[in-house]
Design a protein around this motif. Structure first.
Motif, short mmCIF file in Angstrom:
data_model
loop_
_atom_site.label_atom_id
_atom_site.label_comp_id
_atom_site.label_asym_id
_atom_site.label_seq_id
_atom_site.Cartn_x
_atom_site.Cartn_y
_atom_site.Cartn_z
N LEU A 89 0.84 -1.21 0.00
CA LEU A 89 0.00 0.00 0.00
C LEU A 89 0.87 1.25 0.00
N VAL A 90 1.94 1.23 0.81
CA VAL A 90 2.81 2.41 0.89
C VAL A 90 3.45 2.67 -0.48
N GLU A 91 3.89 1.61 -1.15
CA GLU A 91 4.50 1.79 -2.47
C GLU A 91 3.48 2.36 -3.47
N LYS A 92 2.29 1.78 -3.50
CA LYS A 92 1.24 2.28 -4.41
C LYS A 92 0.95 3.74 -4.13
N HIS A 93 0.88 4.06 -2.82
CA HIS A 93 0.57 5.41 -2.39
C HIS A 93 1.59 6.42 -2.94
N TYR A 94 2.88 6.14 -2.77
CA TYR A 94 3.87 7.11 -3.23
C TYR A 94 3.99 7.13 -4.76
N LEU A 95 3.54 6.08 -5.42
CA LEU A 95 3.67 6.05 -6.88
C LEU A 95 2.41 6.47 -7.63
N VAL A 96 1.40 7.01 -6.94
CA VAL A 96 0.19 7.46 -7.66
C VAL A 96 0.53 8.56 -8.65
N ASP A 97 1.52 9.39 -8.31
CA ASP A 97 1.98 10.42 -9.26
C ASP A 97 3.11 9.80 -10.08
N PRO A 98 2.87 9.57 -11.38
CA PRO A 98 3.88 8.89 -12.20
C PRO A 98 5.20 9.66 -12.27
N GLU A 99 5.15 10.95 -11.96
CA GLU A 99 6.35 11.79 -12.01
C GLU A 99 7.15 11.75 -10.69
N TRP A 100 6.52 11.15 -9.65
CA TRP A 100 7.11 11.28 -8.30
C TRP A 100 8.54 10.76 -8.22
N ARG A 101 8.79 9.61 -8.85
CA ARG A 101 10.14 9.03 -8.80
C ARG A 101 11.18 10.02 -9.33
N VAL A 102 10.89 10.56 -10.52
CA VAL A 102 11.85 11.46 -11.16
C VAL A 102 11.98 12.76 -10.36
N SER A 136 -1.54 15.14 0.62
CA SER A 136 -1.54 15.06 -0.85
C SER A 136 -0.96 16.33 -1.48
N GLY A 137 -0.27 16.13 -2.61
CA GLY A 137 0.37 17.24 -3.30
C GLY A 137 -0.52 17.96 -4.28
N ALA A 159 -4.68 13.46 -4.71
CA ALA A 159 -5.56 13.20 -3.57
C ALA A 159 -6.64 12.19 -3.95
N GLU A 160 -7.23 12.38 -5.12
CA GLU A 160 -8.30 11.48 -5.55
C GLU A 160 -7.81 10.03 -5.63
N LYS A 161 -6.60 9.88 -6.22
CA LYS A 161 -6.05 8.52 -6.37
C LYS A 161 -5.64 7.95 -5.01
N GLU A 162 -5.06 8.78 -4.16
CA GLU A 162 -4.62 8.30 -2.85
C GLU A 162 -5.82 7.90 -1.99
N ILE A 163 -6.88 8.72 -2.03
CA ILE A 163 -8.08 8.42 -1.22
C ILE A 163 -8.65 7.07 -1.64
#
Ligand code: ATP
Ligand code: MG
Length: 201
Positions: free
Chosen positions: A49-62, A161-162, A167-171
């Motif tokens: 869940l934590v991994e999915k949560h941080y990766l909801v924004d496809p740009e987050w890694r970069v 949420s950023g 927010a919508e995806k995280e919720i």
């Protein structure tokens, strides 16, 4: 797009916030802003869940990798890698280790500019440099310098949420359908009513 008055944001009180007995203090700060609590639960998240949560924004890694590399350079230090994705991989692993270690409180706050209001009250990511008056600036003391030395995530009490999109995806990850409550809060009449009719007798 949802109307700004209906905007929702996800807040997590991370394991350090729960352990520091700051649940009430943190909720108080969001609650008195005028935002409405639309849902709340206590849970111990899985690493998935934590991994999915941080990766909801496809740009987050970069973005996170680039931001971190820049901040090393600004301090005259050599980043652990020149590859943003490699830098983020370490951060993500540390975050997974941190977030699954105990109960967290997940909350949805709703109202006008909910995302921006919550981020302002929460403060910047690194507690050492978060503004005084914010949750992270007032209630804890961690820094990237020390979290790097210790090889762990920065303990900053909160996730917020950023963007409304994130927010919508995280919720949707943290709450099932029916777990959020639609209701009127009396104070909203003062915040949102155009004419303020109905106060004087
Ligand atoms: P959050 O998403 O948890 O609310 P944030 O939006 O302020 O925090 P992000 O940039 O989304 O910050 O980073 C998410 C998390 O990744 C942070 O809470 C922090 O633990 C970690 N992180 C971000 N940048 C760094 C960095 N430069 N060094 C170490 N950890 C970092
Ligand atoms: Mg973030």
């Amino acid at each position: 797009m949802v109307h700004p008055k209906e905007e929702k944001t996800l807040v997590l009180i991370k394991p350090d916030g729960v352990q520091r007995s700051l649940i009430g203090e943190i909720i108080r700060r969001y609650e008195r802003s005028g935002l409405k609590l639309a849902g709340m639960k206590m849970t111990v998240p899985t690493s998935e869940l934590v991994e999915k949560h941080y990766l909801v924004d496809p740009e987050w890694r970069v973005k996170t990798g680039q931001k971190t590399i820049e901040s090393y350079r600004k301090k005259g230090k050599t980043p652990p890698s020149e590859d943003p994705l490699k830098v983020t991989e370490v951060i993500l692993n540390n975050l997974k280790n941190y977030m699954v270690k105990g109960p967290v409180i997940a909350m949805v706050w709703q109202g006008m500019h909910a995302v921006g209001v919550v981020r302002k009250i929460t403060g910047g990511t690194e507690p050492l440099t978060s503004d005084v008056g914010t949750i992270r600036g007032d209630l804890t003391i961690d820094s990237y310098e020390v979290s790097d030395i210790d090889g762990r995530a920065v303990r900053n009490l909160i996730h917020a949420s950023g963007s409304a999109d994130d927010a919508e995806k995280e919720i949707a990850l943290w709450f099932g359908p029916g777990e959020l409550i639609k209701y009127n809060l009396a104070g909203e009449a003062i915040l949102y009513d155009v004419n303020l009719d109905g106060i004087l007798e």
